[in-house]
Design a protein around this motif. Structure first.
Motif, PDB file in Angstrom:
ATOM      1  N   ASP A 246      85.172 -88.022 -45.019  1.00 24.90           N
ATOM      2  CA  ASP A 246      85.888 -89.128 -44.388  1.00 24.90           C
ATOM      3  C   ASP A 246      86.427 -88.699 -43.023  1.00 24.90           C
ATOM      4  OD1 ASP A 246      87.208 -91.490 -43.866  1.00 24.90           O
ATOM      5  OD2 ASP A 246      88.825 -91.140 -45.289  1.00 24.90           O
ATOM      6  N   ILE A 247      87.010 -87.515 -42.973  1.00 24.39           N
ATOM      7  CA  ILE A 247      87.558 -87.009 -41.705  1.00 24.39           C
ATOM      8  C   ILE A 247      86.446 -86.772 -40.691  1.00 24.39           C
ATOM      9  CG2 ILE A 247      88.798 -85.086 -40.637  1.00 24.39           C
ATOM     10  CD1 ILE A 247      90.220 -84.775 -43.411  1.00 24.39           C
ATOM     11  N   ILE A 248      85.347 -86.166 -41.150  1.00 23.86           N
ATOM     12  CA  ILE A 248      84.240 -85.848 -40.247  1.00 23.86           C
ATOM     13  C   ILE A 248      83.572 -87.126 -39.727  1.00 23.86           C
ATOM     14  CG2 ILE A 248      81.930 -84.811 -40.147  1.00 23.86           C
ATOM     15  CD1 ILE A 248      83.039 -82.725 -42.224  1.00 23.86           C
ATOM     16  N   ASN A 249      83.376 -88.092 -40.606  1.00 23.54           N
ATOM     17  CA  ASN A 249      82.630 -89.294 -40.235  1.00 23.54           C
ATOM     18  C   ASN A 249      83.481 -90.346 -39.536  1.00 23.54           C
ATOM     19  OD1 ASN A 249      80.296 -88.236 -41.446  1.00 23.54           O
ATOM     20  ND2 ASN A 249      80.829 -89.100 -43.442  1.00 23.54           N
ATOM     21  N   ASN A 250      84.772 -90.383 -39.824  1.00 19.22           N
ATOM     22  CA  ASN A 250      85.595 -91.481 -39.333  1.00 19.22           C
ATOM     23  C   ASN A 250      86.821 -91.049 -38.534  1.00 19.22           C
ATOM     24  OD1 ASN A 250      83.983 -93.468 -40.813  1.00 19.22           O
ATOM     25  ND2 ASN A 250      84.943 -92.619 -42.652  1.00 19.22           N
ATOM     26  N   GLY A 251      87.137 -89.777 -38.545  1.00 18.87           N
ATOM     27  CA  GLY A 251      88.350 -89.317 -37.881  1.00 18.87           C
ATOM     28  C   GLY A 251      88.190 -89.160 -36.385  1.00 18.87           C
ATOM     29  N   PRO A 252      89.311 -88.932 -35.680  1.00 22.00           N
ATOM     30  CA  PRO A 252      89.292 -88.833 -34.213  1.00 22.00           C
ATOM     31  C   PRO A 252      89.072 -87.416 -33.698  1.00 22.00           C
ATOM     32  CG  PRO A 252      91.547 -88.857 -34.974  1.00 22.00           C
ATOM     33  CD  PRO A 252      90.692 -88.966 -36.210  1.00 22.00           C
ATOM     34  N   PHE A 253      88.651 -86.495 -34.553  1.00 25.13           N
ATOM     35  CA  PHE A 253      88.558 -85.081 -34.184  1.00 25.13           C
ATOM     36  C   PHE A 253      87.138 -84.709 -33.783  1.00 25.13           C
ATOM     37  CE2 PHE A 253      91.519 -85.870 -37.691  1.00 25.13           C
ATOM     38  CZ  PHE A 253      92.715 -85.661 -37.014  1.00 25.13           C
ATOM     39  N   ALA A 254      87.004 -83.550 -33.162  1.00 30.29           N
ATOM     40  CA  ALA A 254      85.691 -83.110 -32.704  1.00 30.29           C
ATOM     41  C   ALA A 254      85.651 -81.596 -32.639  1.00 30.29           C
ATOM     42  CB  ALA A 254      85.370 -83.705 -31.328  1.00 30.29           C
ATOM     43  N   PHE A 255      84.460 -81.066 -32.664  1.00 24.90           N
ATOM     44  CA  PHE A 255      84.221 -79.632 -32.544  1.00 24.90           C
ATOM     45  C   PHE A 255      84.281 -79.255 -31.071  1.00 24.90           C
ATOM     46  CE2 PHE A 255      81.448 -75.866 -32.460  1.00 24.90           C
ATOM     47  CZ  PHE A 255      81.961 -75.134 -33.530  1.00 24.90           C
ATOM     48  N   VAL A 256      85.281 -78.486 -30.693  1.00 24.69           N
ATOM     49  CA  VAL A 256      85.441 -78.060 -29.301  1.00 24.69           C
ATOM     50  C   VAL A 256      84.458 -76.926 -29.022  1.00 24.69           C
ATOM     51  CG1 VAL A 256      87.031 -77.018 -27.638  1.00 24.69           C
ATOM     52  CG2 VAL A 256      87.852 -78.779 -29.224  1.00 24.69           C
ATOM     53  N   SER A 257      83.632 -77.098 -28.007  1.00 20.76           N
ATOM     54  CA  SER A 257      82.527 -76.154 -27.769  1.00 20.76           C
ATOM     55  C   SER A 257      82.975 -74.811 -27.210  1.00 20.76           C
ATOM     56  CB  SER A 257      81.504 -76.782 -26.819  1.00 20.76           C
ATOM     57  OG  SER A 257      82.111 -77.098 -25.574  1.00 20.76           O
ATOM     58  N   ASP A 258      84.156 -74.771 -26.598  1.00 22.51           N
ATOM     59  CA  ASP A 258      84.666 -73.545 -25.986  1.00 22.51           C
ATOM     60  C   ASP A 258      85.772 -72.981 -26.879  1.00 22.51           C
ATOM     61  OD1 ASP A 258      85.422 -71.505 -24.274  1.00 22.51           O
ATOM     62  OD2 ASP A 258      86.583 -72.805 -22.957  1.00 22.51           O
ATOM     63  N   TYR A 259      85.498 -71.868 -27.542  1.00 23.14           N
ATOM     64  CA  TYR A 259      86.443 -71.305 -28.501  1.00 23.14           C
ATOM     65  C   TYR A 259      87.815 -71.005 -27.893  1.00 23.14           C
ATOM     66  CZ  TYR A 259      88.155 -68.000 -32.101  1.00 23.14           C
ATOM     67  OH  TYR A 259      88.897 -67.336 -33.048  1.00 23.14           O
ATOM     68  N   PRO A 260      87.923 -70.305 -26.777  1.00 25.11           N
ATOM     69  CA  PRO A 260      89.259 -70.042 -26.217  1.00 25.11           C
ATOM     70  C   PRO A 260      90.040 -71.303 -25.871  1.00 25.11           C
ATOM     71  CG  PRO A 260      87.640 -68.575 -25.219  1.00 25.11           C
ATOM     72  CD  PRO A 260      86.874 -69.608 -25.999  1.00 25.11           C
ATOM     73  N   ALA A 261      89.347 -72.398 -25.565  1.00 27.60           N
ATOM     74  CA  ALA A 261      90.034 -73.636 -25.195  1.00 27.60           C
ATOM     75  C   ALA A 261      90.864 -74.196 -26.345  1.00 27.60           C
ATOM     76  CB  ALA A 261      89.019 -74.681 -24.729  1.00 27.60           C
ATOM     77  N   ILE A 262      90.503 -73.847 -27.569  1.00 26.03           N
ATOM     78  CA  ILE A 262      91.256 -74.344 -28.724  1.00 26.03           C
ATOM     79  C   ILE A 262      92.689 -73.840 -28.683  1.00 26.03           C
ATOM     80  CG2 ILE A 262      91.401 -74.334 -31.253  1.00 26.03           C
ATOM     81  CD1 ILE A 262      88.343 -73.833 -31.251  1.00 26.03           C
ATOM     82  N   PHE A 263      92.895 -72.621 -28.161  1.00 23.97           N
ATOM     83  CA  PHE A 263      94.192 -71.961 -28.184  1.00 23.97           C
ATOM     84  C   PHE A 263      94.816 -71.855 -26.791  1.00 23.97           C
ATOM     85  CE2 PHE A 263      91.090 -70.221 -31.171  1.00 23.97           C
ATOM     86  CZ  PHE A 263      91.655 -70.621 -32.374  1.00 23.97           C
ATOM     87  N   ASP A 264      94.319 -72.661 -25.872  1.00 25.84           N
ATOM     88  CA  ASP A 264      94.790 -72.639 -24.488  1.00 25.84           C
ATOM     89  C   ASP A 264      96.136 -73.358 -24.379  1.00 25.84           C
ATOM     90  OD1 ASP A 264      95.180 -72.935 -21.713  1.00 25.84           O
ATOM     91  OD2 ASP A 264      93.025 -73.134 -21.348  1.00 25.84           O
ATOM     92  N   TYR A 265      97.099 -72.723 -23.748  1.00 28.05           N
ATOM     93  CA  TYR A 265      98.417 -73.315 -23.563  1.00 28.05           C
ATOM     94  C   TYR A 265      98.349 -74.622 -22.767  1.00 28.05           C
ATOM     95  CZ  TYR A 265     100.841 -69.088 -25.256  1.00 28.05           C
ATOM     96  OH  TYR A 265     101.323 -68.046 -26.033  1.00 28.05           O
TER      97      TYR A 265
END
Length: 495
Positions: A246-265
């Motif tokens: 449900d989260i994958i198909n309908n949620g507002p989230f996405a796989f961020v392609s740049d790993y360091p960007a996930i933890f960027d201030y």
């Protein structure tokens, strides 16, 4: 986005200094007739959020340090985390074990206070009323889930009890604790909004509740190990998969392609974030300690981070370092392999730097402004893969696709026919330093064999004890055992 969490924590600090008593389940008491209108309940529910300020610290010590990711032995052996890492049997008096128990029950008490007193006369806006109830029920479930994974049986407080009443409530069976957790999460899913405006980022959504419910189903489905722990052999993998899909198909989230960007201030609340804790630096008392918690004192000193932690290292395990492939792009962000101190001496001590940005240091090591990701989209993907491998209705292609999506982001070649061992190895590297590894091992029935094999090769100082199934749980703090004789029994395997 930061204005919101600042108001939460500052408001709570003002209230809690005068109104909070000793926050343990046995000594807590209610706040009768304090709440009179919507603003009072908004402040009260914000107080629940403030309980989370130390959550990353306890997760680091009770999960990351407990796992095979860290060989966290101090030179003197007197730090509170030493016996946790060493599987010591005398942890009932350990301050970290006790503080985590007390903090969780503080959050539960605050949630119960809101739920006991809120009504439509005091909060006439139906949408606001439902949202506040949903928030309180979610966090009550969240804190109880942490308790059941950490201690197994715990007393169930589904309302505010008087101190006298609490002296008659023993530890409940794990299945009973789960009944409350499941009821709360399903209610929260129905009552919480899917999203908030920019002035309320950091608040829990229905999507976060669904993700947590999926994790609860996964955890309940894990083996019992013959102990009264979080695993019930419940075989609810399909129920978990339903939430994740449900989260994958309908949620507002996405796989961020740049790993360091996930933890960027500068990139907080990005598309990966399903649930996080928000922090703000600047000496306001609402900053985070967790980014510098694993970092040696000498590295902080040489880089001018004030109020250093006085420790030499919480050393990343050699086994984890060796697990990174040569081309893995995550390695440089996750781990630093030593540092040069103020005297020009190089110290070859590997430590986590995943959350550290020295250019964003606050006034001291307690004052970092980076939000803490409790759950991110990659969690959802890997939990889906786990559910399928454990028997849920899915395909090998789906599992392979998830692992290879993660490997591709890390700059690695694809693999085929991913099995549970391959998935766990991939998750270990993806979530290094994020306090996931211990729970993954426990949930999949691999923790005892994995940890003991690791101790045999990693424990070069001969400081660790061989673990058995009893050490999957932590002991009930001795401060709780002694409040009333025979009220709480101690978990087996502890002094």
């Amino acid at each position: 986005m930061k204005k919101y969490i600042t108001l939460i924590l500052l408001a709570v600090l003002v209230v809690s200094c005068s109104d909070e008593l000793d926050q343990t389940p046995i000594s807590e008491q209610g706040s009768n007739n304090f709440y009179r209108n919507t603003a009072d309940f908004e402040a009260a529910v914000n107080g629940i959020y403030s309980t989370l300020q130390s959550y990353p610290i306890y997760q680091f010590y009770l999960s990351e340090t407990r796992s095979d990711n860290l060989y966290a032995v101090s030179p003197t052996g007197v730090r509170a985390y030493d016996p946790i890492n060493a599987f010591d049997r005398s942890l009932a008096t350990n301050a970290i074990v006790a503080d985590n128990w007390n903090t969780d029950f503080t959050g539960i008490f605050r949630a119960n206070t809101v739920l006991d007193q809120i009504n439509e006369e005091l909060v006439p806006d139906g949408a606001v009323l439902n949202r506040i109830i949903g928030e309180a029920r979610f966090w009550r479930a969240f804190f109880y889930f942490d308790l059941v994974r950490t201690y197994g049986k715990v007393p169930v407080f589904d309302r505010v009890y008087t101190p006298t009443e609490t002296l008659e409530i023993p530890r409940a069976p794990v299945a009973e604790v789960y009944n409350l957790i499941l009821e709360d999460l399903n209610t929260a899913i129905d009552l919480l909004p899917d999203s908030y405006g920019s002035d309320a980022q950091g608040k829990v959504t229905s999507w976060a509740a669904k993700a947590t419910l999926g994790l609860v189903y996964l955890t309940r489905s894990g083996p019992t190990y013959g102990i009264e722990g979080a695993g019930l052999d419940a075989d609810e993998y399909d129920l978990a998969l339903t939430q994740f899909n449900d989260i994958i198909n309908n949620g507002p989230f996405a796989f961020v392609s740049d790993y360091p960007a996930i933890f960027d201030y500068n990139n907080e609340n990005n598309a990966e974030i399903v649930l996080n804790i928000e922090y703000l630096s600047g000496g306001l008392g609402v900053g985070a300690e967790y980014p510098s918690l694993p970092v040696p004192d000498g590295y902080l000193r040489v880089n001018g981070v004030g109020f250093s932690n006085g420790e030499t290292a919480k050393q990343v395990a050699t086994d984890l370092i060796n697990a990174y492939e040569a081309d893995d792009l995550r390695d440089d962000l996750d781990i630093q392999n030593g540092y040069t101190d103020q005297n020009g001496n190089f110290n070859p001590v590997p430590f986590y730097t995943k959350y550290l940005n020295l250019e964003r240091a606050g006034q001291d090591r307690f004052d970092w402004g980076l939000n803490y990701p409790i759950l991110r989209y990659t969690d959802i993907l890997t939990m889906k893969a786990e559910a399928i491998l454990m028997g849920a209705n899915g395909t090998q292609a789906e599992v392979d696709g998830i692992v290879n999506q993660i490997r591709d982001r890390a700059g690695l070649d694809p693999v085929a026919n991913v099995d549970l061992a391959t998935l766990l190895a991939a998750k270990r590297l993806e979530f290094a330093g994020e306090s996931r590894r211990w729970y993954d091992l426990v949930r999949t029935g691999t923790v005892v064999s994995t940890i003991n094999a690791w101790i045999a090769t990693e424990d070069v100082q001969n400081r660790m004890q061989t673990m058995d199934e009893n050490q999957i749980l932590f002991p009930v703090p001795s401060s709780q055992i002694t409040v009333k004789e025979n009220l709480y029994d101690q978990n087996p395997g502890y002094d």
